[in-house]
Design a protein around this motif. Structure first.
Motif, PDB file in Angstrom:
ATOM      1  N   VAL A 294       0.848  -1.196   0.000  1.00 15.20           N
ATOM      2  CA  VAL A 294       0.000   0.000   0.000  1.00 15.20           C
ATOM      3  C   VAL A 294       0.885   1.248   0.000  1.00 15.20           C
ATOM      4  O   VAL A 294       1.815   1.370   0.800  1.00 15.20           O
ATOM      5  CB  VAL A 294      -0.953   0.020   1.210  1.00 15.20           C
ATOM      6  N   VAL A 295       0.596   2.168  -0.928  1.00 14.61           N
ATOM      7  CA  VAL A 295       1.310   3.445  -1.038  1.00 14.61           C
ATOM      8  C   VAL A 295       0.271   4.560  -0.873  1.00 14.61           C
ATOM      9  O   VAL A 295      -0.301   5.043  -1.850  1.00 14.61           O
ATOM     10  CB  VAL A 295       2.034   3.563  -2.398  1.00 14.61           C
ATOM     11  N   PRO A 296       0.006   4.964   0.384  1.00 17.25           N
ATOM     12  CA  PRO A 296      -1.114   5.880   0.655  1.00 17.25           C
ATOM     13  C   PRO A 296      -0.734   7.359   0.699  1.00 17.25           C
ATOM     14  O   PRO A 296      -1.267   8.140   1.492  1.00 17.25           O
ATOM     15  CB  PRO A 296      -1.583   5.404   2.031  1.00 17.25           C
ATOM     16  N   SER A 297       0.175   7.781  -0.153  1.00 18.11           N
ATOM     17  CA  SER A 297       0.713   9.149  -0.110  1.00 18.11           C
ATOM     18  C   SER A 297      -0.368  10.214  -0.241  1.00 18.11           C
ATOM     19  O   SER A 297      -1.338  10.041  -0.982  1.00 18.11           O
ATOM     20  CB  SER A 297       1.734   9.342  -1.233  1.00 18.11           C
ATOM     21  N   VAL A 317      -0.174  -3.378  -6.112  1.00 16.30           N
ATOM     22  CA  VAL A 317      -0.040  -2.151  -5.327  1.00 16.30           C
ATOM     23  C   VAL A 317      -1.391  -1.447  -5.203  1.00 16.30           C
ATOM     24  O   VAL A 317      -2.087  -1.238  -6.193  1.00 16.30           O
ATOM     25  CB  VAL A 317       0.983  -1.191  -5.985  1.00 16.30           C
ATOM     26  N   ILE A 318      -1.750  -1.105  -3.973  1.00 14.14           N
ATOM     27  CA  ILE A 318      -2.914  -0.262  -3.708  1.00 14.14           C
ATOM     28  C   ILE A 318      -2.359   1.121  -3.370  1.00 14.14           C
ATOM     29  O   ILE A 318      -1.588   1.262  -2.424  1.00 14.14           O
ATOM     30  CB  ILE A 318      -3.750  -0.802  -2.536  1.00 14.14           C
ATOM     31  N   ALA A 319      -2.721   2.133  -4.166  1.00 12.04           N
ATOM     32  CA  ALA A 319      -2.040   3.419  -4.021  1.00 12.04           C
ATOM     33  C   ALA A 319      -2.977   4.601  -4.221  1.00 12.04           C
ATOM     34  O   ALA A 319      -4.028   4.491  -4.858  1.00 12.04           O
ATOM     35  CB  ALA A 319      -0.887   3.504  -5.027  1.00 12.04           C
ATOM     36  N   SER A 320      -2.547   5.739  -3.692  1.00 11.27           N
ATOM     37  CA  SER A 320      -3.282   6.989  -3.881  1.00 11.27           C
ATOM     38  C   SER A 320      -3.238   7.412  -5.344  1.00 11.27           C
ATOM     39  O   SER A 320      -2.213   7.266  -6.013  1.00 11.27           O
ATOM     40  CB  SER A 320      -2.663   8.102  -3.030  1.00 11.27           C
ATOM     41  N   ARG A 321      -4.340   7.966  -5.791  1.00 11.97           N
ATOM     42  CA  ARG A 321      -4.433   8.486  -7.157  1.00 11.97           C
ATOM     43  C   ARG A 321      -3.886   9.914  -7.150  1.00 11.97           C
ATOM     44  O   ARG A 321      -4.616  10.897  -7.150  1.00 11.97           O
ATOM     45  CB  ARG A 321      -5.895   8.454  -7.622  1.00 11.97           C
TER      46      ARG A 321
END
Length: 391
Positions: A294-297, A317-321
């Motif tokens: 997870v990349v929740p930037s 990868v689950i990440a912020s758009r």
């Protein structure tokens, strides 16, 4: 070719992904070319390692690797010295005169002064600059204000700093590269490097790995990065704690200024494990074991190395758009994207995969396949073409 790299950090001194990228590139190129690295240090030092010649130079009141831990009182002074660091300029120019390289390639330069650009151009040596972050247009390098929010209107001191820096580095590089189109657009919008040729060149990864078979008895969720608010680890912990499944574990890798606060946030949940900073085989082992990264930037991330490393280990990868992230993560193909800062949306995605892990099978295959277009071999060949074009 004889190539000099100017980079404020080089492993084992690591703050972000840029120095890891520079190490990968220089080690590959050193097999065929003569490589010199000028980097920042707490004392002056000259040595040769792995066929690479290093000049480590002291340039300021503390080395850039101490930036995260030094007193906030000293930081304005450090930045002021860095902006007009005549000593750094003279030292870099002296080294460049001595080595007389065919090409100079500047990466992250804070701590070695923007005057490094002038040192290169004074000697009329072809210059390439790679923008790994927003240092050229933001004193914090991440386009965030003091509250950790996206900076829409910089303060007057920041505007003055940016104007001076723009004057010092503008029109110096012959070619500017960036790992994402998003970052390149920000530089263009700021009016920087208008005369330079611009090339989007994604970060490289080792592609000699094989697809990794995953286990689903326990779903291992991974966070790798700085334990700082702008990277969003608090969002991930809050989203994770919304889930009651016992078959989930959250592994948090890294260190940073908000670690104590994050540990308090995770208190009482034995499923959340803090591993500290890991690198090398230990880090790769965590990627291989993980079911998702997870990349929740909440900041405009450029092109995070953690995404490349995750994909090459068959880990979706689950990440912020946000920022350059959507250039790497395709929603529903090699991972999922969610609205930055949304605990609810992230929790919903995690709940979905925890209830039906079979969703991950296709994502894993696509993750691995998508990583193959970022091979270090192709990256180095492209760099050699760029360098030869300048010669």
């Amino acid at each position: 070719m004889k190539i000099t790299y100017i980079t404020n950090l080089y492993p084992p001194s690591i703050i972000g992904g840029a120095e890891i990228v520079v190490e990968k590139i220089t080690k590959k190129l050193a097999k065929e070319h003569e490589i010199i690295v000028i980097t920042n240090n707490s004392k002056n030092e000259e040595k040769i390692e792995n066929k690479i010649k290093f000049y480590k130079i002291k340039t300021n009141i503390y080395p850039v690797k101490n930036q995260l831990t030094e007193s906030t009182i000293l930081k304005p002074l450090w930045h002021a010295i860095d902006l007009f660091n005549i000593n750094a300029y003279k030292e870099i120019k002296k080294i460049l005169k001595k080595e007389n390289p065919d090409i100079i390639h500047i990466h992250n330069y804070k701590g070695l002064s923007p005057l490094a650009f002038k040192a290169a151009k004074d000697l009329k040596i072809p210059l390439v600059f790679t923008a790994h972050d927003y240092s050229s247009i933001c004193i914090r390098a991440n386009l965030l204000n003091g509250k950790g929010e996206i900076c829409e209107n910089p303060r007057i001191p920041c505007k003055i700093y940016n104007k001076i820096q723009k004057f010092l580095i503008q029109d110096k590089p012959d070619i500017v590269t960036a790992p994402s189109g998003f970052v390149m657009k920000q530089l263009e919008n700021a009016g920087l490097f208008s005369d330079a040729r611009k090339i989007v060149l994604p970060n490289p990864v080792e592609t000699e790995t094989q697809p990794v078979e995953k286990s689903y008895d326990t779903l291992d969720i991974l966070f790798v990065g700085s334990l700082s608010r702008h990277k969003g680890p608090d969002i991930l912990i809050r989203a994770f704690r919304e889930l009651e499944n016992d078959n989930l574990k959250l592994h948090i890798l890294g260190k940073g200024p908000d670690e104590d606060e994050l540990r308090k946030l995770a208190e009482g949940d034995d499923r959340i494990i803090f591993h500290g900073f890991l690198s090398g085989d230990e880090l790769m082992g965590m990627y291989q074991r993980a079911n998702v990264t997870v990349v929740p930037s909440i900041c405009y991330d450029n092109s995070p190395i953690v995404i490349y490393e995750s994909l090459m280990n068959s880990t979706p990868v689950i990440a912020s758009r946000i920022g350059g992230i959507p250039e790497l993560v395709r929603d529903g193909y090699n991972g999922f994207l969610f609205e930055p800062g949304s605990v609810v949306e992230l929790s919903r995605i995690l709940k979905k995969i925890s209830e039906d892990p079979s969703i991950l099978k296709g994502l894993e295959r696509n993750a691995y396949e998508s990583s193959q277009k970022y091979s270090i071999e192709d990256h180095v060949k492209r760099l050699e073409e760029i360098y030869r074009g300048l010669l």
